[in-house]
Design an enzyme around this catalytic site. Structure first.
Site, PDB file in Angstrom:
ATOM      1  CB  CYS A 130      -6.805 -13.667  17.487  1.00  0.00           C
ATOM      2  SG  CYS A 130      -5.560 -14.321  16.375  1.00  0.00           S
ATOM      3  CG  ASN A 162      -2.172  -7.655  -1.814  1.00  0.00           C
ATOM      4  OD1 ASN A 162      -1.485  -8.437  -2.441  1.00  0.00           O
ATOM      5  ND2 ASN A 162      -2.194  -7.645  -0.502  1.00  0.00           N
ATOM      6  CG  LEU A 163      -6.354  -6.487  -6.336  1.00  0.00           C
ATOM      7  CD1 LEU A 163      -7.224  -7.050  -7.447  1.00  0.00           C
ATOM      8  CD2 LEU A 163      -5.000  -6.090  -6.888  1.00  0.00           C
ATOM      9  CG  ASP A 222       3.363  -5.649   5.930  1.00  0.00           C
ATOM     10  OD1 ASP A 222       4.464  -6.112   6.277  1.00  0.00           O
ATOM     11  OD2 ASP A 222       2.510  -6.325   5.335  1.00  0.00           O
ATOM     12  N   GLY A 225       0.801  -1.223   0.000  1.00  0.00           N
ATOM     13  CA  GLY A 225       0.000   0.000   0.000  1.00  0.00           C
ATOM     14  C   GLY A 225       0.831   1.268   0.000  1.00  0.00           C
ATOM     15  NE  ARG A 237      -2.831  -2.669   2.145  1.00  0.00           N
ATOM     16  CZ  ARG A 237      -3.191  -3.950   2.169  1.00  0.00           C
ATOM     17  NH1 ARG A 237      -4.394  -4.308   1.797  1.00  0.00           N
ATOM     18  NH2 ARG A 237      -2.333  -4.874   2.564  1.00  0.00           N
ATOM     19  CB  CYS A 253      -2.660  -3.854   7.284  1.00  0.00           C
ATOM     20  SG  CYS A 253      -2.214  -2.151   7.052  1.00  0.00           S
ATOM     21  CE  LYS A 260       1.758  -7.527  -2.801  1.00  0.00           C
ATOM     22  NZ  LYS A 260       1.612  -6.955  -1.455  1.00  0.00           N
TER      23      LYS A 260
END
Lengths: 358, 77
Positions: free
Chosen positions: A325, A65-66, A125, A36, A68, A187, A81
């Site tokens: 979680c 992912n798309l 990240d 991002g 952002r 994130c 990527k």
């Protein structure tokens, strides 16, 4: 210069001109992380004519992912990527040479790769990568542009560049040690609105251009915080620590950046096993997600958010504790703490609630 | 005599408010302790404190009108 028309709009700016443009063309910038933050930073640096850019990321493009990482398309899902980003950037500006590193940054590669560049953009990240980049840039004395986001808020700063007060600030002046994994949700766990890393990544590109060309006042010595919901910025002047961090190549090589590599022998259970176990009377299902996290579940016996776990450790009953979680990462750390401090039998639901509802 | 406290990022999950007016406390240490008593989860959370947009490294006296920021680390990208 290849084609002056291309840069005409920025070259006519006051205090810019041909000399600054040539500085950009001669610059070497490494962007660590092609997500991002990294995608918009890369696009603007390539557009601006930064001559040599390295991009580093081992990840492949995924559907989540798309929202952002708008550089990528649906047809590229599953592809690396760095390869896709480099191919597109070569189409945008053939003046720029792009080197791809389809690997994660780690202690074995950080120093040798960063040494080849004048400036680093931290677009990673996670905390282990951020501290690793910080320390490597400190050792090599390279300026780097820090960026990070959390939900609707972002932070940007410039480290390792002498401030007007004659100091050099690094990330450890703000936070000397990395939070434990799971202590601050990432994130994937906390969520992020797509446009926010776009804004922060673009600011990181702007800072890189300012540092390379010497225009304006870079954010060295200042932490810039942006709140998208409020449409508000907040700036904090950073105080340098009294003494420099104790860091050199040897300490760097021996430092434990990635605590996730530690041996954590928490048994992980599948959704199938979990569904059998949770019905047993001796089993207690503990949800360690924060209060705001969705979806709500009706199969837990209690919710103690990770941020409250230490303070509420005594509330956990003398049973076998099955911890859940969002993605099954925080639950491992929660399980480890509970097992250490309460000496109870613990399990972690592999893949978390996400796997449960798949 | 009051001060204003700002909480950023994930700290708002703990405090439920991003801004808080408080009667003045003597210094940043007593303010920090006061808030940790009110919000126990702050004890195990990382953040730094800034007074009037200047990060502090040691205890600092507070005066009427001071703005104190509690800033946690972010790691997302």
């Amino acid at each position: 210069m290849a084609d002056k028309d291309r840069y005409q709009r920025q070259m006519i700016l006051p205090s810019f001109g041909l000399a600054k443009q040539e500085k950009l063309l001669a610059a070497n910038v490494l962007i660590v992380g092609m997500g991002g933050l990294g995608c918009p930073a890369l696009q603007y640096l390539v557009g601006a004519g930064v001559g040599n850019i390295g991009i580093m990321d081992a990840d492949k493009i995924s559907l989540s992912n798309l929202h952002r990482q708008v550089l990528f398309t649906e047809s590229e899902i599953g592809l690396l990527k760095v390869n896709q980003a480099a191919a597109k950037m070569r189409l945008l500006n053939s003046d720029v040479s792009i080197e791809t590193y389809p690997i994660h940054i780690d202690q074995s590669n950080a120093l040798s790769i960063i040494a080849k560049y004048d400036l680093v953009i931290d677009a990673t990240d996670n905390f282990s990568a951020k501290y690793l980049i910080n320390d490597a840039c400190f050792i090599l004395n390279k300026p780097y542009v820090f960026g990070a986001v959390s939900r609707y808020e972002g932070q940007v700063s410039v480290f390792n560049l002498t401030t007007t007060k004659g100091k050099k600030i690094n990330y450890r002046d703000l936070f000397p040690e990395a939070p434990k994994p799971g202590e601050v949700p990432n994130c994937a766990e906390a969520g992020v609105i797509g446009v926010l890393p776009g804004i922060i990544g673009a600011i990181q590109a702007a800072e890189a251009i300012k540092i390379i060309t010497g225009i304006g006042n870079p954010l060295n010595g200042r932490l810039y915080h942006f709140n998208l919901l409020q449409g508000q910025g907040y700036e904090i002047e950073i105080s340098a620590s009294e003494k420099l961090i104790d860091m050199n190549e040897q300490i760097f090589q021996e430092y434990k950046y990635n605590e996730i590599d530690d041996e954590i022998d928490v048994p992980e259970i599948s959704v199938l096993e979990f569904n059998k176990m949770r019905l047993l009377p001796e089993v207690f299902v503990l949800d360690v997600r924060e209060w705001h996290e969705y979806p709500q579940i009706d199969f837990s016996n209690a919710q103690i958010p990770m941020s409250e776990l230490q303070a509420r450790m005594f509330e956990i009953p003398e049973k076998e504790i099955c911890i859940v979680c969002h993605q099954g990462i925080r639950s491992i750390y929660a399980a480890e703490q509970i097992s250490k401090q309460r000496n109870l039998k613990v399990y972690s639901l592999k893949g978390g609630i996400t796997a449960y509802f798949k | 005599m009051t001060i204003t406290v700002y909480f950023f990022g994930s700290l708002v999950d703990i405090t439920s408010v991003s801004k808080k007016e408080l009667p003045i406390l003597m210094d940043t240490n007593s303010l920090n302790l006061h808030l940790q008593k009110e919000y126990p989860a702050l004890v195990n959370t990382k953040y730094f404190i800034a007074v009037n947009q200047q990060m502090i490294k040691a205890n600092r006296n507070l005066i009427h009108g001071d703005i104190v920021a509690f800033m946690p680390p972010f790691s997302g990208g």
